[in-house]
Structures are given as structure tokens and as C-alpha cells.
Design a protein around this motif. Structure first.
Motif, PDB file in Angstrom:
ATOM      1  N   ARG C 338       0.880  -1.162   0.000  1.00 53.71           N
ATOM      2  CA  ARG C 338       0.000   0.000   0.000  1.00 53.71           C
ATOM      3  C   ARG C 338       0.922   1.216   0.000  1.00 53.71           C
ATOM      4  O   ARG C 338       1.741   1.399   0.909  1.00 53.71           O
ATOM      5  CB  ARG C 338      -0.811  -0.085   1.276  1.00 53.71           C
ATOM      6  CG  ARG C 338      -2.118   0.670   1.459  1.00 53.71           C
ATOM      7  CD  ARG C 338      -3.069   0.699   0.378  1.00 53.71           C
ATOM      8  NE  ARG C 338      -3.414   2.114   0.305  1.00 53.71           N
ATOM      9  CZ  ARG C 338      -4.158   2.672  -0.603  1.00 53.71           C
ATOM     10  NH1 ARG C 338      -4.679   1.969  -1.551  1.00 53.71           N
ATOM     11  NH2 ARG C 338      -4.395   3.942  -0.577  1.00 53.71           N
ATOM     12  N   THR C 382      -3.319   0.987   8.162  1.00 58.94           N
ATOM     13  CA  THR C 382      -3.467   0.978   6.707  1.00 58.94           C
ATOM     14  C   THR C 382      -3.691  -0.454   6.229  1.00 58.94           C
ATOM     15  O   THR C 382      -4.554  -0.711   5.385  1.00 58.94           O
ATOM     16  CB  THR C 382      -2.190   1.547   6.053  1.00 58.94           C
ATOM     17  OG1 THR C 382      -1.920   2.812   6.639  1.00 58.94           O
ATOM     18  CG2 THR C 382      -2.374   1.709   4.569  1.00 58.94           C
ATOM     19  N   ARG C 385      -7.213  -1.471   6.900  1.00 61.99           N
ATOM     20  CA  ARG C 385      -8.169  -0.941   5.921  1.00 61.99           C
ATOM     21  C   ARG C 385      -8.091  -1.693   4.608  1.00 61.99           C
ATOM     22  O   ARG C 385      -9.100  -1.904   3.937  1.00 61.99           O
ATOM     23  CB  ARG C 385      -7.911   0.555   5.698  1.00 61.99           C
ATOM     24  CG  ARG C 385      -8.413   1.422   6.841  1.00 61.99           C
ATOM     25  CD  ARG C 385      -8.518   2.882   6.428  1.00 61.99           C
ATOM     26  NE  ARG C 385      -7.222   3.441   6.066  1.00 61.99           N
ATOM     27  CZ  ARG C 385      -6.366   3.955   6.951  1.00 61.99           C
ATOM     28  NH1 ARG C 385      -6.684   3.977   8.220  1.00 61.99           N
ATOM     29  NH2 ARG C 385      -5.215   4.450   6.560  1.00 61.99           N
ATOM     30  N   THR C 386      -6.884  -2.123   4.232  1.00 61.89           N
ATOM     31  CA  THR C 386      -6.733  -2.884   3.000  1.00 61.89           C
ATOM     32  C   THR C 386      -7.385  -4.255   3.148  1.00 61.89           C
ATOM     33  O   THR C 386      -8.054  -4.736   2.235  1.00 61.89           O
ATOM     34  CB  THR C 386      -5.238  -3.043   2.656  1.00 61.89           C
ATOM     35  OG1 THR C 386      -4.618  -1.774   2.788  1.00 61.89           O
ATOM     36  CG2 THR C 386      -5.046  -3.560   1.252  1.00 61.89           C
ATOM     37  N   GLU C 391      -9.555   0.041   1.131  1.00 63.56           N
ATOM     38  CA  GLU C 391      -8.552   0.621   0.230  1.00 63.56           C
ATOM     39  C   GLU C 391      -7.985  -0.522  -0.592  1.00 63.56           C
ATOM     40  O   GLU C 391      -7.752  -1.603  -0.058  1.00 63.56           O
ATOM     41  CB  GLU C 391      -7.414   1.270   1.040  1.00 63.56           C
ATOM     42  CG  GLU C 391      -7.812   2.562   1.712  1.00 63.56           C
ATOM     43  CD  GLU C 391      -6.684   3.123   2.572  1.00 63.56           C
ATOM     44  OE1 GLU C 391      -5.551   2.610   2.492  1.00 63.56           O
ATOM     45  OE2 GLU C 391      -6.950   4.073   3.312  1.00 63.56           O
TER      46      GLU C 391
END
Lengths: 315, 286, 613
Positions: C338, C382, C385-386, C391
Motif C-alpha cells: 500500500r 493501513t 483498511r486494506t 482501500e
């Protein structure tokens, strides 16, 4: 920093190009033929055609746009349909009235708003604050042109201290000319200062609530030292933003105020041009005003970087 | 803490009643609105009828606020002027709300290229003061109320778009919005269910402020002849006509000026009061 | 000798009593740990000592510094005293410094204010002060601005200002709470050194008993604006009397009882391994080799056609590792990347990319509890969220039951969301304040629209509310009517309502006080046993992760640096970073053990009898 400036400059240029297209397009679709207006409706067709050719009105729109922009960039704003003099000269003359007026009123606005707002914040909820807030509440609600009329009535008509209107020209000397700008500048500045003082107050109150203020107090700084040395500069950042936004109001205000005081500035010129269908003058002045709003907002952003090290980056 | 917040929420009406500037603002706004509405069915005199014989009369039992240089009844003109003022600023706020809020919400929901394009366009429109727009549009719509409404309305669009965008963007990073996304809801549904309701109070407050700015702008445009045209009465034009008579009859300039000041102040006080009462930051995070 | 004391301090704000008869004292050169949960009044006590109380505050009693009563001093006298005789360090280093002034100028201000010296002198002194706190001007020039420093470095600047004039007393209000564990350890070490060197008294306010055990000579416990217990640190921890102190200690060291797993001890003893890793069988293999290689996912053929989602029984494509976990993974990350676009450094170069998540692979199997540990900014949120398909990854893939998110249809996404739910950190931010609890809890039922009717919906709402220890009637309340802990229960209820197989918990207890934290951890353990849930438990807090997970992954700067069964990783960390993290994280038992080892008389108050609560 350089990258940032380059980016901002590029977007500034793009904005100006789009603005010129929009202004040109809007003015193009306007009904009414300037040639006809200048010569009257019963003018002979061949005279009209000659005049159109003279002003280049017979060429296709893109070509005329290109010519207009090219001229604009070189400072050649074309020739006025009604005055038959170069628009550039007309505008330059008038600019010497409008520009000083705008500058003086901006200066007055800041000189009034910042200390008054800071005082209100420092004396939060005290009698000074309540009084200032009430006064600014009224100040915001007063239309500047009406305030101008009241000023004329009091200072020119009743007290005969200052001229009620007109402008002797800078050739008449700094004082006689400057004198006639005092009332217009005050009329413009007070309502703007009311808004800015309120912004200053709330932004200083916010700044005083920040952690770094408490840190400074823990270092032994007194309340007023904290305001002077720490909070004030931080509080000026939002004030700067609002000043940038106010500039467009100031411009509009200048145009209107010039009509109250019969000042031969850009405002008078644009209204005369409108009634006389002097499109090239209107177009150029509108472009000029829009450009100045865009450029001022750009300068405000540059000023941000000067005030706030977070926006400045080490090379 | 939560108990006091709960109490605060339930007694919104009670707090409104205890908020002097809100009450004053609401009262003034209501009086102006009532005066405007009343003028549709009744005014002391016909504000458009000229009666030179009765010109420049001082206030009296028949003409409460006297007459102007053409013998028109000033009170009747003020009442009709309120209609003009309100109509122009309401329509202008409507245009700003109707276009600006959806644009701002869209930009926040779709960031990326769409968002960037919307916000750039906004910045661009922001470079045109309402007066300049009015000048540019004058010959399309002709000078008049429509021109003023459209010009002020266009000016309002980026104001509301920026507000909606600025309020929606932080909401999109809030965990409750992420939870809604995990619950399978799309951008449109989340905007309707979570984003819009949580910024509504900000929009309402801004609308009152734009309303008051609209009253000022309408007066200015009418004053320079870009707003409503005779014989329709307008506060701005009344001031224009009174200007040359300042020495002779200052009343003619004072009355419409005060009408503007009081109306704008009323709306501003109302807006400030609403901000105190509705501000989600005060209501929730503190 | 007593340097600083508070005697019978009553404080009220606009008539609302905040402090009730607070008394405490700090001896010369002594460190006093002032402990309490949020709302206990510990910070207000500090502000009262500085006479920097909020508006409407009324204080009665005595606050003595070196024999002088601070409450009777005028504002001007206090100004002369603050910074010179009392220095203060605050909780939030990110906002404690003026963003528009250089660090040199801010430190120099202390000298200018109290010594009236010339600017050049003050600047020279500021350089020395910053050098003392580990920011030598050669590496950190005085013209740096706060935003150019990290949180820990900023806290050093604040400390430099607090100690600049060698004050008699330093008050530190949760000085390390906002910092990462490794930074926290360094800052605590620095403060300990500084006060030892100068013989300064330190009033250390904290909620963390482990920090107290490491730092303090004596302890004072506050609750609801009152002092409930005090004594020397050793005596306090060995024989606390007040039930609240006991509860606090119990909560701080609490390990939820988990099915299949005996609670790991605070300090794993040699040879002791949690039973689960034994029956998992793959524990040793997982930490084989120095570089952690979560290879199950790496071996998965890229682009190979994946079985349809319903084929839950399809063999996992990597049979060699098949036996490691008890079933087909629910969620698999295959070298997920990411990236964020960073700043553009030059007009002519493309902007740099910042890899927030750098080739991370992991798998979560049914019923298992996986921990993901890392400091702030390491990319764990992060990654979360992925994994939730909020995302998209820029490299690698996330697979749900063997199918990549990239190949998902809308129906697949819905199926995934039903099976994978989430609980966020912030109990205040995770609910729309305008909706009632029932509607909020039922929000994920959007994924089941058309499948269940209103009656079933209400039945499920009532059921999940009961599951998390709330009452079905609570559905009619607004979120602000719940406490922080109750809200977190509500968030768990929301995650449960679709009957998921996996819940991703992103720092679920970090915002809670210790006593509430213990209850929520118990609830999570119970729910896992009852519903056979899998957890991906993301946290910066090693203690919490150790208590509730079977397997743990350690993340640093976007990469997984170590992976293995929790007990093993904690007992014998292989990667240097894991060791650093473990050593830095405040550990109550270790601190007490170290304290016992300390030669008698090292601390001025050591051996004293507690003066009672």
C-alpha cells in the motif's frame, strides 16, 4: 518551497486563462452591436461595416479572442468604442484613483481590526469585549455606500471638514487629492474591519486555548507576554485568509463607493462603459478585476509561507 | 459528562429560549418577514403611485414615515422593499444551497479527479465578486431582480460547496463512516444517512449568514442600478434616490438604510444564535 | 525533607467539586508517582500547583513548595516562580510547542524570562539545555522548527525547558502517554537521569502502574478527586490495602481466561509454552530462519483460478503448510503493498512514494486469534483498511476464502463483508451521534437486505446486545448516553450482528481506562469461545496482545519483521526490533523484580513504611 511556488504559479496562470475565456464568451453572447450604438440605429450600412472592420468586429470570435488576449498581455487593451482612445490609457488614469483608495482602505481595515480584535480576545467577556462585539455586529450590517452617505452628510455637508466628492487629481498635490479619498476609504474600511476584528478575536481566543500557550505560561510568561510573543502570530494566520477573501469585497466596494463620491476611478468608468455599451472597456476592466483577485489570493498564499514555517521547507 | 450532554440535547428548545441574541435575531427576522408578507395584502398606500403635490412630507398620521420627492409613501416602499430584499436573497441562497452543497458532497465522496475538478472550478468562481457577475450578466438577463438573484446565487455556490466539502471531508475519515462502509453501504447512501445529517447545522448557520450578505448585496446592486428597476421598490434604489436630497431630507436616506442594518443584524444574530445552539462541535465533542 | 506538599486541597470549578481534601508530598530528590484513571483529578492537582487552573476554578487548602504557600501568591509572583522553581512537562508533545518559533528560541525564552540575560547568552544556554536532553545542536540546530522533529524529540525539547533553570520540582503530566513504547522508555530514562543528577523532586502523573513501578520512589493513588492510598512503591505493590488500588493492579495485569489457552504468565518462565502452539504444531516452523517468511501465502500461485467462494472445503494451495492451522484461512494477505504519494522534492522528479505497507503476508484461520503489533505509523491501520477492502492494495492481493478481492463481484464483496467485520479504536468516533443504538448496531444488516424481515432484525439486535452484556432496551438510547466501555461493547455488538467468521479489532481497548479495558478483553475472550470467532487483533500494546492472541506478527515500517506463536515470540524474540519493543514496554512484574534487586537505600524513600491510606 520552489516547487510549491511553481505549482501555485501554474494554477494561477491556468485560472487567468480560463477566466479570460469565460469573460470573453459571456460578453460575446451579449445582445447589441457596439457599432450601431456608437453611430446610432439609422447609420448607413457601409459606415457601420467600416466601423466594425476598424474595430475588428467582423473577424471570427476565436481570432478576436486571440487578439484581445495577446494585446492584454502586452498591455494593449484595445481602443474604447466610445472614447476612441486606447483602453489602456483610460484604465491607467482611473487606476491611479482606485488603487490608492483600495490600498488605503485595506490598510485602515487591518490597522483597526487587528488591535481591536486582539483587545476583545484578551478581555474576553469583559465590558470592552462586549462593547466591541456589539459595535462590530452593527458594523457588519451597515452597507458601505449608506455609511458613505452618512459620512458625507456629517463631515462634508454639516461640518464642512472634507470634500463631499470629486477628485482634483494627483496633480493638485498630495493633500488635496488624498483628502478627497479619506471619507471613501473610511466608508469602505469600517464594515470590513468589523468582520476582520471578529475573525481576529475568535482566532486569538482559539490560539490562547492551544497547548503551547500553557507551555509558555509554565515557563513563567505572564498572560500578556504569552499573547504578544506566542498567540498573536499564530492567530494572524486565519486573519490572513479572511483578508484574502475580503479583497474581492473590497474591489466591489470600491466600484460602488466611487459612485457615491463621484470619484473618477475604475468603478465610474465601468458603469459609464456599461450604459454606453463600450464592451471592450467593460471586458478589460472585468478581466483586470478578476486578475487582481486571483493575484491577491496568490500573494496571500505566499504570505502564509512567510508566516508559517510548516509551509516553508528546508532546501 | 454524558448525562449533561443528554440534558443539553433534549433541552434545545429551552436553551434557545435562554439565548438572548438568538431570540433577538429570530424576532427581528420574523418582523421583517411578516412585514414583507403583509405587503402582499396590505400597505398604507400604493408605493408606486406618484403624487407630486404630496412630495417630501414629514411623518404624519397618514404617512407614518412621510413621503419621498415624488410623493410616494415611504413606509409602503419599505414594506415592498422587504419583499424584494427577501426574495432576492432567498432565491440566491437557494441557488447556492441547491448547487453548492451537492457539489461539495460529491467532491468529498469521490475525491480524486472528480473532487479536484469540482473544487478547482469553485476556486475559479470565487474570483468573481457578485458585483462583477452582475455586471457581466446584466445584458443577458437585463438589469432587474433576476440578474441580482443569479449574480448573488452564483457567488453563493462556491461558498456552500467549500463549506460542504470542508465539513464532509473530516466526516469521511470518521470511524462511523468506515463502519458504514464495512456494512456494505455505498457513497451515496452514506452521504445521505451519515454525512449530510451531521453537517446540516453548519449549512443552516451558513445559509442565515449568506441570507444577510444577500440583503446587503441586493441593496448594493439596486443602488448602482443593476438590481430591481423602477417602479418596483427596493431599499438600495431608495438610497440612490435619496442621495441628492441628503441635506434636504436626510430621513429619506436614514429609513431604508436602517431597514437594511436592522434586517442584516437580525439575520446575523439569528445565525450566531443558531451556531451556538446547533454547533455539533459544542454539542458533541465537549 | 519535604520539597513539595499539598495539604487538604479542595478545588471546585463553577461550584462543581473536582478535588476533595487532596494531600500528598514529594521529598527532596524524590519521585512521586501520582496514579489514577481519567477523571480522578490528578491533572487538576498539577494545574493547581502551577496556579494555571481553568476558568471558574476555586482552590482551598495549602500547596507548599519549599515552605512557601503557592495558593497565597499573586499572579506576578507565580510568573516569577513558574519555570524557575517548578518546571512542567505535558502529555501532548505534538501540540506543546509553538509551531511558529524555533526550538532554540523557545528554550532560550526560559533564560530570557527569568535571568534577563542577553539574547546571545540565552541562545548559548539553550544549546546546552538541548544538549543535556539528547538534542545536541550539532545534529539538531537551534533554528529547527517543532514540525521538523518527531514526537519523542519534541518531548525532549519540552523537558529541556522544564529543567532549564534547575527547578526544585518538576511536574510531569502523563509525559509518555502519547509516545510509542520505545520512545517512552527513552524519555523515562532521560527524566530519571536528569532528576538524579540535579537532585530535583519529580511529581510524575500517570495512569500506568508499570511506569510507576519503574520510576517512582513513592506512590499516591487518586480516585474521583480523592487520595485513596499512598506509600512507598515497594510497600504499595506488596501490600496495597484500598480495594480500588487492588482493582487497579488486577486490571493492569489482567489476562482474560481463554478457552484452549491457559493464561500466559506475565513473565513467561523458561520452557513454558502456551498449549495452543503445541497443538498448532507449526510454531517452530513459523519462526524458522531469521527472516520471517509467512510463506503460506507466498507459495500460492498468482493468477491461478481460484475456487468459487462457496467452496469452503477446497484445499489450501499450499499443502506443505496445511497442517499449521486448524482450517482454511478466512482471510489471506499475499505480499500486500500500500503506497501513498509523498512529497515532490523537485520539479523534475516524480514525487516519492511512501510505502505504508510493504509486501505484507498473513493469514487468519477460523477460530484463531492473531495479533498484529507495531508502533504508531508502522502501517498496521493501513493494512487493516486494506484487509477490509476499504482501500485497494497497489501490489499483491488480499484473498477471502481463496478468492482475490480484485476479482470480486458485488455479491462476493457482500459475502466477504458479512464474514469480516470490524471494531475501531475510538468509542466516541465509531458511532453516528444522530442515530439510536439499535439502528447503529443493525447497520451491517444492510448486507442481508432482502433476506431478513423486521422481526428477525429486532431479534438479532436484542441478541447481540445481550451477547455483549447490554440490555435489549438499550437499543433506544443514543450513543452519548453510553459510557466509553459500553460504547465499545456496542461496537462489538455491531460487528457480531452479521454472524461473522472474523472480526478485525483495530486498537479496540487503547482508548479505555485499565479497569474497563480488562472487562472488554474478558468479553472478547468469551465471545470468541462462544461463537468460534477469529480475531485479527491490532494493537501497539504488547501486554494486551500477549493476553488475547495465539499468534502474533510484529510490524515495523510497513514490514512484518517477526511472526510466531505469541508465547514463543514473547519468550524468545528473534528479531532485534521485537526485543527492543519488549524491553521498552513497561512491564509491572519486571519493574518490581528489578526494584527488588536494587540495593537498599538507592532510593531515598526505600524501606520506609507506607504512611497508610
Amino acid at each position: 518551497m520552489l516547487v510549491y511556488l511553481a505549482k501555485r504559479l501554474a494554477s494561477l496562470a491556468a485560472t487567468l486563462v480560463i477566466a479570460s475565456v469565460v469573460i470573453f464568451a459571456v460578453m460575446e453572447v451579449l445582445p447589441g452591436d457596439p457599432a450601431e450604438i456608437m453611430l446610432g440605429t439609422n447609420a448607413r450600412p457601409d459606415t457601420l461595416a467600416a466601423l466594425r472592420a476598424d474595430f475588428g468586429l467582423d473577424r471570427p470570435a476565436p481570432e478576436r479572442y486571440a487578439a484581445w488576449v495577446a494585446g492584454f498581455v502586452q498591455g494593449d487593451l484595445g481602443r474604447s468604442y466610445t472614447y476612441s482612445v486606447p483602453v489602456g490609457e483610460l484604465v491607467a488614469q482611473r487606476l491611479w484613483v482606485s488603487l490608492p483608495l483600495a490600498a488605503i482602505s485595506l490598510l485602515l481595515t487591518v490597522l483597526i481590526a487587528v488591535p481591536v480584535g486582539a483587545l476583545a480576545a484578551a478581555r474576553r467577556n469583559g465590558p470592552a469585549d462586549v462593547g466591541i462585539m456589539a459595535a462590530t455586529q452593527v458594523g457588519i450590517a451597515v452597507p458601505n455606500f449608506w455609511f458613505a452617505m452618512l459620512l458625507v452628510f456629517v463631515f462634508a455637508v454639516s461640518l464642512r471638514l472634507l470634500p463631499a466628492g470629486g477628485f482634483p487629481g494627483w496633480g493638485a498635490g498630495l493633500w488635496p487629492a488624498g483628502r478627497s479619498l479619506i471619507l471613501p476609504a473610511v466608508a469602505l474600511a469600517l464594515p470590513q474591519a468589523s468582520i476582520l476584528a471578529r475573525v481576529m478575536r475568535s482566532s486569538l481566543i482559539d490560539a490562547l486555548g492551544e497547548d503551547y500557550v500553557r507551555t509558555a505560561r509554565a515557563k513563567g510568561l505572564s498572560r500578556s507576554e504569552v499573547v504578544r510573543r506566542h498567540a498573536l502570530r499564530n492567530a494572524l494566520i486565519p486573519v490572513l485568509t479572511i483578508m484574502g477573501l475580503q479583497f474581492s469585497f473590497l474591489l466591489a466596494g470600491t466600484i460602488i463607493i466611487e459612485n457615491v463620491f463621484f470619484l473618477p476611478g475604475l468603478g465610474r468608468l465601468v458603469f459609464q462603459a456599461i450604459t454606453q455599451r463600450d464592451l471592450i472597456v467593460v471586458k478589460s476592466i472585468v478581466m483586470l478585476l478578476v486578475a487582481s483577485v486571483v493575484i491577491v489570493n496568490f500573494l496571500v498564499e505566499v504570505a502564509y509561507a512567510a508566516v508559517d514555517p510548516r509551509l516553508r521547507r528546508r532546501a | 459528562m454524558s448525562a449533561t450532554m443528554a440534558a443539553g440535547r433534549r433541552s434545545l428548545a429551552a436553551r434557545a429560549l435562554g439565548h438572548p441574541s438568538f431570540l433577538l435575531g429570530a424576532a427581528i427576522s420574523l418582523v421583517v418577514a411578516a412585514m414583507a408578507l403583509l405587503s402582499f395584502v396590505w400597505t398604507p398606500h400604493d408605493p408606486t403611485v406618484l403624487d407630486i403635490a404630496r412630495k417630501l412630507q414629514p411623518p404624519s398620521a397618514t404617512h407614518w414615515l412621510g413621503t419621498d420627492q415624488y410623493g410616494r409613501d415611504v413606509l409602503s416602499m419599505i414594506m415592498h422593499g422587504a419583499v424584494t430584499s427577501m426574495a432576492v436573497s432567498f432565491v440566491a441562497v437557494g441557488i447556492g444551497l441547491g448547487l453548492g452543497v451537492p457539489l461539495g458532497l460529491l467532491a468529498a465522496a469521490r475525491r480524486g479527479l472528480v473532487g479536484e475538478a469540482v473544487m478547482r472550478a469553485n476556486d475559479f468562481v470565487f474570483a468573481f465578486p457578485a458585483l462583477i457577475i452582475a455586471i457581466m450578466l446584466r445584458d443577458i438577463f437585463g438589469p432587474g431582480a433576476i440578474n441580482a438573484m443569479v449574480a448573488i446565487g452564483i457567488f453563493n455556490v462556491p461558498v456552500f460547496a467549500r463549506l460542504a466539502y470542508g465539513a464532509a471531508l473530516p466526516l469521511w475519515t470518521r470511524e462511523f463512516v468506515m463502519a458504514a462502509r464495512v456494512a456494505g453501504k455505498g457513497g451515496g447512501l452514506i452521504t445521505l444517512e451519515h454525512i449530510l445529517p451531521n453537517m446540516l447545522s453548519l449549512v443552516i448557520v451558513q445559509a442565515t449568514i449568506q441570507l444577510s450578505l444577500g440583503v446587503l448585496a441586493e441593496a448594493a446592486l439596486s443602488y448602482v442600478g443593476l438590481g430591481v428597476q423602477p417602479p418596483a421598490p427596493s431599499w438600495g434604489r431608495m438610497l440612490n434616490e435619496a442621495q441628492t436630497l441628503m441635506a434636504l431630507a436626510p430621513r429619506l436616506a436614514l429609513v431604508p438604510g436602517l431597514a437594511i442594518v436592522v434586517t442584516v443584524m437580525g439575520l446575523n444574530l439569528l445565525g450566531d444564535g443558531l451556531r451556538d445552539l446547533l454547533d455539533p462541535r459544542l454539542a458533541r465533542e465537549r | 525533607m519535604t520539597m513539595f506538599s499539598v495539604e487538604g486541597l479542595d478545588l471546585s470549578i463553577y461550584g462543581l467539586p473536582i478535588l476533595k481534601g487532596v494531600s500528598l508530598s514529594v521529598g527532596e530528590g524524590e519521585i512521586l508517582g501520582l496514579v489514577g484513571e481519567s477523571g480522578s483529578g490528578k491533572s487538576m492537582t498539577a494545574l493547581a500547583a502551577m496556579q494555571l487552573m481553568p476558568r471558574g476554578a476555586q482552590a482551598r487548602g495549602r500547596i507548599l513548595l519549599d515552605g512557601e504557600d503557592l495558593l497565597s501568591k499573586s499572579e506576578a509572583q507565580m510568573c516569577a516562580l513558574r519555570g524557575r522553581d517548578i518546571g512542567m512537562v505535558f502529555q501532548e508533545p505534538m501540540t506543546a510547542l509553538n509551531p511558529l518559533k524555533t526550538i532554540g528560541a523557545q528554550v532560550a525564552e526560559c533564560f530570557a524570562q527569568h535571568l534577563g540575560a542577553r539574547r546571545a547568552e540565552c541562545t548559548a544556554w539553550a544549546g546546552q539545555a538541548l544538549e543535556r536532553v539528547g538534542l545536541p545542536p550539532s545534529r539538531f540546530p537551534l533554528d529547527r522548527y517543532p514540525h521538523e522533529l518527531s514526537g519523542g524529540q519534541r518531548q525532549r525539547v519540552v523537558i529541556a525547558m522544564a529543567v532549564a533553570l534547575k527547578p526544585k520540582l518538576i511536574i510531569a503530566d502523563e509525559p509518555t502517554t502519547a509516545l510509542d513504547v520505545t520512545t517512552q522508555a527513552q524519555i523515562l530514562e532521560l527524566m530519571r537521569e536528569l532528576v538524579a543528577e540535579e537532585g530535583t523532586s519529580l511529581l510524575m502523573i500517570t495512569h500506568d502502574l508499570a511506569v510507576v513501578a519503574e520510576m517512582a520512589d513513592r506512590v499516591t493513588v487518586m480516585r474521583h478527586g480523592e487520595v485513596v492510598e499512598e506509600g512507598t512503591t515497594a510497600a504499595f505493590f506488596s501490600g496495597m490495602r484500598h480495594p480500588y488500588s487492588k482493582a487497579l493492579l488486577e486490571a493492569s495485569t489482567h489476562v482474560p481466561a481463554r478457552r484452549k489457552l491457559t493464561a500466559p504468565p506475565i513473565l513467561p518462565r523458561e520452557g513454558e509454552v502456551a498449549p495452543h502452539s503445541g497443538d498448532g504444531g507449526g510454531g517452530a516452523a513459523a519462526v524458522e530462519g531469521t527472516a520471517p517468511s509467512p510463506d503460506p501465502t507466498r507459495l500460492a500461485p498468482r493468477g491461478a483460478s481460484h475456487p468459487p467462494l462457496k467452496g469452503r472445503d477446497q484445499p489450501y494451495p499450499s499443502p506443505s503448510r496445511r497442517e499449521e492451522g486448524p482450517g482454511t484461512p478466512i482471510l489471506v494477505a499475499q505480499s500486500v503493498v500500500r503506497e501513498y504519494r509523498g512529497r515532490r522534492r523537485s520539479l523534475f522528479k516524480a514525487p516519492e512514494k511512501r510505502r505504508a505497507v510493504d509486501a505484507v503476508s498473513l493469514a487468519v484461520r477460523p477460530g484463531e486469534s492473531v495479533g498484529l503489533v507495531g508502533e504508531s505509523g508502522c502501517g498496521k491501520s493501513t493494512l487493516a483498511r486494506t484487509l477490509m477492502a476499504l482501500e485497494p492494495p497497489q501490489g499483491g492481493a488480499v484473498l477471502f476464502r481463496g478468492r482475490s478481492f480484485a476479482d470480486f463481484s458485488a455479491a462476493d464483496l457482500t459475502a466477504m463483508r458479512r464474514a469480516v467485520q470490524v471494531v475501531f479504536q475510538d468509542p466516541y468516533g465509531s458511532f453516528d451521534p444522530r442515530h439510536k443504538a439499535g439502528r447503529l448496531v443493525a447497520e451491517p444488516l444492510h448486507l442481508l437486505r432482502g433476506e431478513i424481515d423486521a422481526a428477525e432484525r429486532n431479534r438479532r439486535i436484542a441478541a447481540v446486545l445481550r451477547d455483549v452484556g447490554l440490555r435489549p432496551e438499550d437499543a433506544d438510547k443514543y450513543p452519548h448516553e453510553f459510557s466509553g466501555g459500553q460504547r465499545q461493547r456496542l461496537a462489538i455488538a455491531r460487528a457480531l450482528i452479521t454472524r461473522p467468521a472474523l472480526i478485525i479489532l483495530d486498537e479496540p481497548v487503547s482508548a479505555l481506562d485499565v479497569s474497563i479495558r480488562a472487562q472488554v478483553l474478558d468479553l472478547l475472550a468469551d465471545l470468541q469461545a462462544e461463537h468460534g470467532l477469529a480475531y485479527l487483533f491490532i494493537s501497539h500494546d504488547l501486554t494486551v496482545v500477549r493476553a488475547i492472541t495465539d499468534r502474533v506478527l510484529v510490524m515495523r515500517a510497513g514490514q512484518i519483521v517477526e511472526e510466531g506463536p505469541t508465547a514463543e515470540v514473547f519468550a524468545a524474540p528473534r528479531h532485534a526490533y521485537t526485543r527492543e519493543l519488549l524491553a521498552a514496554s513497561p512491564d509491572l512484574s519486571r519493574a518490581l523484580a528489578a526494584r527488588a534487586m536494587r540495593p537498599a537505600g538507592a532510593g531515598p524513600a526505600a524501606g520506609e513504611v507506607p504512611s497508610g491510606g
